[in-house]
Design a protein around this motif. Structure first.
Motif, PDB file in Angstrom:
ATOM      1  N   HIS A   7     -13.505 -61.108 -26.897  1.00 21.05           N
ATOM      2  CA  HIS A   7     -14.299 -59.965 -26.457  1.00 21.05           C
ATOM      3  C   HIS A   7     -13.762 -58.663 -27.071  1.00 21.05           C
ATOM      4  N   GLN A   8     -12.446 -58.506 -27.096  1.00 24.24           N
ATOM      5  CA  GLN A   8     -11.850 -57.308 -27.681  1.00 24.24           C
ATOM      6  C   GLN A   8     -12.136 -57.222 -29.184  1.00 24.24           C
ATOM      7  N   GLU A   9     -12.026 -58.331 -29.878  1.00 32.13           N
ATOM      8  CA  GLU A   9     -12.284 -58.348 -31.315  1.00 32.13           C
ATOM      9  C   GLU A   9     -13.751 -58.041 -31.613  1.00 32.13           C
ATOM     10  N   LEU A  10     -14.655 -58.579 -30.799  1.00 29.14           N
ATOM     11  CA  LEU A  10     -16.077 -58.291 -30.973  1.00 29.14           C
ATOM     12  C   LEU A  10     -16.370 -56.809 -30.737  1.00 29.14           C
ATOM     13  N   THR A  11     -15.726 -56.226 -29.744  1.00 28.57           N
ATOM     14  CA  THR A  11     -15.904 -54.797 -29.464  1.00 28.57           C
ATOM     15  C   THR A  11     -15.415 -53.963 -30.644  1.00 28.57           C
ATOM     16  N   LYS A  12     -14.280 -54.322 -31.211  1.00 28.18           N
ATOM     17  CA  LYS A  12     -13.754 -53.607 -32.377  1.00 28.18           C
ATOM     18  C   LYS A  12     -14.720 -53.722 -33.558  1.00 28.18           C
ATOM     19  N   LEU A  13     -15.252 -54.923 -33.771  1.00 32.79           N
ATOM     20  CA  LEU A  13     -16.177 -55.157 -34.864  1.00 32.79           C
ATOM     21  C   LEU A  13     -17.458 -54.351 -34.673  1.00 32.79           C
ATOM     22  N   ARG A  14     -17.995 -54.324 -33.471  1.00 34.61           N
ATOM     23  CA  ARG A  14     -19.200 -53.533 -33.180  1.00 34.61           C
ATOM     24  C   ARG A  14     -18.960 -52.048 -33.445  1.00 34.61           C
ATOM     25  N   THR A  15     -17.782 -51.562 -33.060  1.00 38.28           N
ATOM     26  CA  THR A  15     -17.437 -50.160 -33.287  1.00 38.28           C
ATOM     27  C   THR A  15     -17.381 -49.857 -34.783  1.00 38.28           C
ATOM     28  N   LYS A  16     -16.758 -50.741 -35.552  1.00 41.05           N
ATOM     29  CA  LYS A  16     -16.671 -50.539 -36.994  1.00 41.05           C
ATOM     30  C   LYS A  16     -18.053 -50.558 -37.644  1.00 41.05           C
ATOM     31  N   ILE A  17     -18.915 -51.458 -37.202  1.00 39.91           N
ATOM     32  CA  ILE A  17     -20.271 -51.542 -37.745  1.00 39.91           C
ATOM     33  C   ILE A  17     -21.044 -50.265 -37.427  1.00 39.91           C
ATOM     34  N   GLN A  18     -20.916 -49.768 -36.190  1.00 43.49           N
ATOM     35  CA  GLN A  18     -21.603 -48.539 -35.801  1.00 43.49           C
ATOM     36  C   GLN A  18     -21.099 -47.355 -36.623  1.00 43.49           C
ATOM     37  N   GLU A  19     -19.802 -47.258 -36.845  1.00 40.26           N
ATOM     38  CA  GLU A  19     -19.243 -46.179 -37.665  1.00 40.26           C
ATOM     39  C   GLU A  19     -19.756 -46.262 -39.098  1.00 40.26           C
ATOM     40  N   ALA A  20     -19.858 -47.471 -39.629  1.00 39.96           N
ATOM     41  CA  ALA A  20     -20.370 -47.648 -40.982  1.00 39.96           C
ATOM     42  C   ALA A  20     -21.830 -47.214 -41.068  1.00 39.96           C
ATOM     43  N   ARG A  21     -22.637 -47.549 -40.073  1.00 40.81           N
ATOM     44  CA  ARG A  21     -24.046 -47.129 -40.045  1.00 40.81           C
ATOM     45  C   ARG A  21     -24.156 -45.611 -40.035  1.00 40.81           C
ATOM     46  N   GLU A  22     -23.361 -44.968 -39.193  1.00 43.16           N
ATOM     47  CA  GLU A  22     -23.397 -43.507 -39.105  1.00 43.16           C
ATOM     48  C   GLU A  22     -22.964 -42.875 -40.423  1.00 43.16           C
ATOM     49  N   HIS A  23     -21.984 -43.464 -41.059  1.00 36.85           N
ATOM     50  CA  HIS A  23     -21.499 -42.946 -42.338  1.00 36.85           C
ATOM     51  C   HIS A  23     -22.579 -43.064 -43.413  1.00 36.85           C
ATOM     52  N   VAL A  24     -23.283 -44.174 -43.442  1.00 34.00           N
ATOM     53  CA  VAL A  24     -24.341 -44.387 -44.430  1.00 34.00           C
ATOM     54  C   VAL A  24     -25.481 -43.397 -44.195  1.00 34.00           C
ATOM     55  N   VAL A  25     -25.905 -43.244 -42.948  1.00 40.11           N
ATOM     56  CA  VAL A  25     -27.015 -42.350 -42.634  1.00 40.11           C
ATOM     57  C   VAL A  25     -26.654 -40.904 -42.955  1.00 40.11           C
ATOM     58  N   SER A  26     -25.449 -40.473 -42.637  1.00 38.40           N
ATOM     59  CA  SER A  26     -25.058 -39.089 -42.895  1.00 38.40           C
ATOM     60  C   SER A  26     -24.866 -38.823 -44.380  1.00 38.40           C
ATOM     61  N   GLY A  27     -24.549 -39.834 -45.144  1.00 38.82           N
ATOM     62  CA  GLY A  27     -24.295 -39.659 -46.567  1.00 38.82           C
ATOM     63  C   GLY A  27     -25.509 -39.841 -47.446  1.00 38.82           C
ATOM     64  N   MET A  28     -26.642 -40.192 -46.861  1.00 32.54           N
ATOM     65  CA  MET A  28     -27.845 -40.441 -47.647  1.00 32.54           C
ATOM     66  C   MET A  28     -28.998 -39.598 -47.123  1.00 32.54           C
ATOM     67  N   PRO A  29     -29.153 -38.380 -47.645  1.00 34.74           N
ATOM     68  CA  PRO A  29     -30.267 -37.566 -47.175  1.00 34.74           C
ATOM     69  C   PRO A  29     -31.599 -38.224 -47.533  1.00 34.74           C
ATOM     70  N   GLY A  30     -32.539 -38.152 -46.622  1.00 30.95           N
ATOM     71  CA  GLY A  30     -33.854 -38.725 -46.862  1.00 30.95           C
ATOM     72  C   GLY A  30     -34.006 -40.147 -46.372  1.00 30.95           C
TER      73      GLY A  30
END
Length: 71
Positions: A7-30
């Motif tokens: 459960h802890q590892e899955l939570t860490k993985l979900r957090t990393k995936i969410q951070e990656a999504r936010e990074h992609v969206v903020s870095g790609m205008p449009g």
């Protein structure tokens, strides 16, 4: 591993995936625009480049300015 560790590892993985999504969206205008909107924006930018190139060529062909000679 027991279910607590998994459960802890899955939570860490979900957090990393969410951070990656936010990074992609903020870095790609449009990215929040539809493909049609992106195509319209691209066409507009191409028109601007074409117009500016034409103006630049016209400006270069005027030859109004003389280059001052070194004294």
């Amino acid at each position: 591993k027991d279910s607590q560790d998994i459960h802890q590892e899955l939570t860490k993985l979900r957090t990393k995936i969410q951070e990656a999504r936010e990074h992609v969206v903020s870095g790609m205008p449009g990215i929040d625009c539809s493909p049609g909107e992106q195509q319209q924006h691209l066409a507009s930018l191409r028109d601007q480049v074409r117009t500016k190139n034409q103006l630049l060529q016209k400006y270069k062909s005027l030859c109004m300015f003389e280059v001052p000679k070194a004294s």
